[in-house]
Write a protein that holds these residues in place. Structure first.
Motif, short mmCIF file in Angstrom:
data_model
loop_
_atom_site.label_atom_id
_atom_site.label_comp_id
_atom_site.label_asym_id
_atom_site.label_seq_id
_atom_site.Cartn_x
_atom_site.Cartn_y
_atom_site.Cartn_z
N ALA A 110 0.75 -1.31 0.14
CA ALA A 110 -0.15 0.17 0.19
C ALA A 110 1.41 1.11 -0.04
CB ALA A 110 -0.80 -0.15 1.34
N LEU A 111 0.59 2.26 -0.79
CA LEU A 111 1.33 3.17 -1.59
C LEU A 111 0.99 5.04 -1.14
CD1 LEU A 111 3.34 1.37 -4.65
CD2 LEU A 111 4.16 1.50 -2.11
N ASP A 112 1.56 4.77 0.32
CA ASP A 112 1.22 6.80 -0.06
C ASP A 112 1.94 7.48 -1.10
OD1 ASP A 112 0.76 9.51 0.70
OD2 ASP A 112 2.62 9.55 1.60
N LEU B 43 6.74 9.43 -4.18
CA LEU B 43 7.16 10.18 -4.77
C LEU B 43 8.42 11.26 -4.64
CD1 LEU B 43 4.01 11.55 -6.54
CD2 LEU B 43 5.04 10.23 -7.68
N ASN B 44 9.54 11.32 -5.29
CA ASN B 44 10.46 12.08 -4.63
C ASN B 44 9.92 14.07 -4.67
OD1 ASN B 44 10.72 13.68 -7.41
ND2 ASN B 44 12.61 13.06 -7.77
N ASN B 45 10.86 14.44 -3.93
CA ASN B 45 10.29 15.96 -3.61
C ASN B 45 10.08 16.87 -4.77
OD1 ASN B 45 10.86 15.44 -1.15
ND2 ASN B 45 13.18 16.65 -1.42
N GLN B 46 10.16 16.35 -6.48
CA GLN B 46 9.24 17.00 -7.54
C GLN B 46 8.24 16.65 -7.77
OE1 GLN B 46 13.06 16.17 -6.82
NE2 GLN B 46 13.45 18.44 -5.92
N ILE C 288 -2.17 1.65 -4.97
CA ILE C 288 -1.63 3.81 -4.67
C ILE C 288 -2.92 3.60 -3.73
CG2 ILE C 288 -1.59 5.58 -5.45
CD1 ILE C 288 -0.56 5.10 -7.66
N ILE C 289 -2.58 4.16 -2.76
CA ILE C 289 -3.44 4.37 -1.55
C ILE C 289 -3.68 6.18 -1.48
CG2 ILE C 289 -5.32 4.39 1.15
CD1 ILE C 289 -4.10 1.18 0.39
N THR C 290 -3.89 7.31 -1.90
CA THR C 290 -3.43 8.79 -1.97
C THR C 290 -5.25 9.51 -0.90
OG1 THR C 290 -2.81 10.21 -2.43
CG2 THR C 290 -3.72 8.98 -3.90
N GLY C 291 -4.15 10.32 -0.99
CA GLY C 291 -5.34 11.98 -0.51
C GLY C 291 -5.44 12.36 -2.18
N ARG C 292 -4.71 12.27 -2.69
CA ARG C 292 -4.90 13.03 -4.56
C ARG C 292 -6.37 12.08 -4.61
NH1 ARG C 292 0.10 13.72 -7.80
NH2 ARG C 292 1.32 15.03 -6.95
N PRO C 293 -7.17 13.69 -5.99
CA PRO C 293 -8.12 13.02 -6.79
C PRO C 293 -7.66 12.28 -7.08
CG PRO C 293 -7.92 15.42 -6.62
CD PRO C 293 -6.83 15.20 -5.59
N ASP D 276 4.13 8.81 5.58
CA ASP D 276 5.13 9.80 5.95
C ASP D 276 3.76 11.43 6.74
OD1 ASP D 276 4.96 12.35 3.46
OD2 ASP D 276 3.99 11.09 3.30
N GLU D 277 2.50 10.61 6.26
CA GLU D 277 2.01 12.30 7.31
C GLU D 277 0.81 12.01 7.48
OE1 GLU D 277 1.87 15.22 7.52
OE2 GLU D 277 3.45 15.97 6.71
#
Length: 278
Positions: free
Chosen positions: A7-9, A15-18, A41-46, A217-218
């Motif tokens: 499971a990936l944030d 993602l890197n800092n870019q 991918i498990i993200t807060g992004r839409p 990370d968050e």
């Protein structure tokens, strides 16, 4: 090794800092998928700003957006897809009271659509910097219940917004403040977090909890890492995430920390290549 759910944030993790994928990360995730693991991918992004990352990795497995409120397989009509919606009333109510509550921008989304009260260049990757006429947030254009609502507020005004939301919609809405320097507040359906999408995917593939490995990370990764069989905090993670994690990557997201951890943990054979973002 047993089949795992990985499971990936995204931001600050995969993602890197870019906000880009490196070749090493893509090759590592493809190697994990080729080894039979479920890479999700498990993200807060839409979905609109996560789809290109999913496509670059080249996976065909389920994806979670909006911190657990949407679980689907991109580009497919998956009969197990679900969305946890908010209400149209909530969005239009906040729109009507935006001045007194200190709200600058309201962004409302479902899987394929985005509406906002105006375009903004304050956070161009996350908030729309241009809108067509039918994307302007109003009662005429917003005809269905949205999945997510993101508020950009005037500095120091978040308490006022949270109080107003809790008083009127607290039985089903949960406000979450973004970390870091952002004056961003996110409204999600109460009880819907990343781990609900993670466990839903695991159930579809009969993967036991002990075979779930999650990275983050968050703040919005906390429930997911805490609930996974193996929660891995990035070296750059906030202290609260490291506190609940079972392990921490040896290097941060800007130095392929996720890729290196997966290569070691699953003994993945990944060809060496020049480290450029793609």
């Amino acid at each position: 090794m047993n089949q795992h759910l990985i499971a990936l944030d995204l931001d600050g993790t995969t993602l890197n800092n870019q906000a880009a994928l490196t070749t090493a990360t893509i090759q590592t995730l493809r190697a994990a998928a080729n080894a039979g693991h479920i890479v999700s991918i498990i993200t807060g992004r839409p979905y609109r700003i996560a789809r290109h990352i999913y496509d670059q990795i080249g996976i065909k497995t389920p994806m979670v957006n909006f911190n657990g409120a949407l679980t689907h397989i991109p580009h497919e009509a998956w009969d197990k897809e679900y969305a946890v919606e908010l209400t149209r009333e909530l969005a239009l109510d906040l729109l009507d009271h935006r001045q007194e509550l200190g709200i600058k921008t309201i962004t409302v989304e479902d899987k394929f659509h985005v509406w906002a009260n105006h375009p903004t260049k304050d956070l161009p990757e996350f908030l729309p910097d241009h809108l067509t006429k039918d994307q302007l947030l109003n009662g005429h254009n917003l005809t269905t219940d949205p999945i997510a609502l993101t508020i950009e507020y005037r500095s120091g005004e978040e308490g006022k917004i949270i109080q107003a939301v809790n008083e009127k919609y607290g039985d089903f809405v949960e406000p979450r403040v973004w970390g870091g320097s952002y004056n961003i507040l996110e409204l999600i359906h109460r009880g819907t977090h990343k781990e609900s999408g993670m466990f839903y995917i695991a159930k579809q593939f009969n993967i036991a909890r002990q075979n779930i490995i999650a990275f983050g990370d968050e703040h919005n990764d906390l429930e997911m890492l805490d609930a996974a069989g193996r929660g891995v905090a990035m070296k750059n993670a906030i202290p609260a995430i490291k506190d609940v994690a079972d392990d921490v990557t040896s290097v941060d997201n800007d130095h392929n920390g996720l890729a290196k951890y997966l290569q070691d943990y699953f003994k993945l054979s990944v060809p060496t290549s020049h480290e450029q973002a793609v």
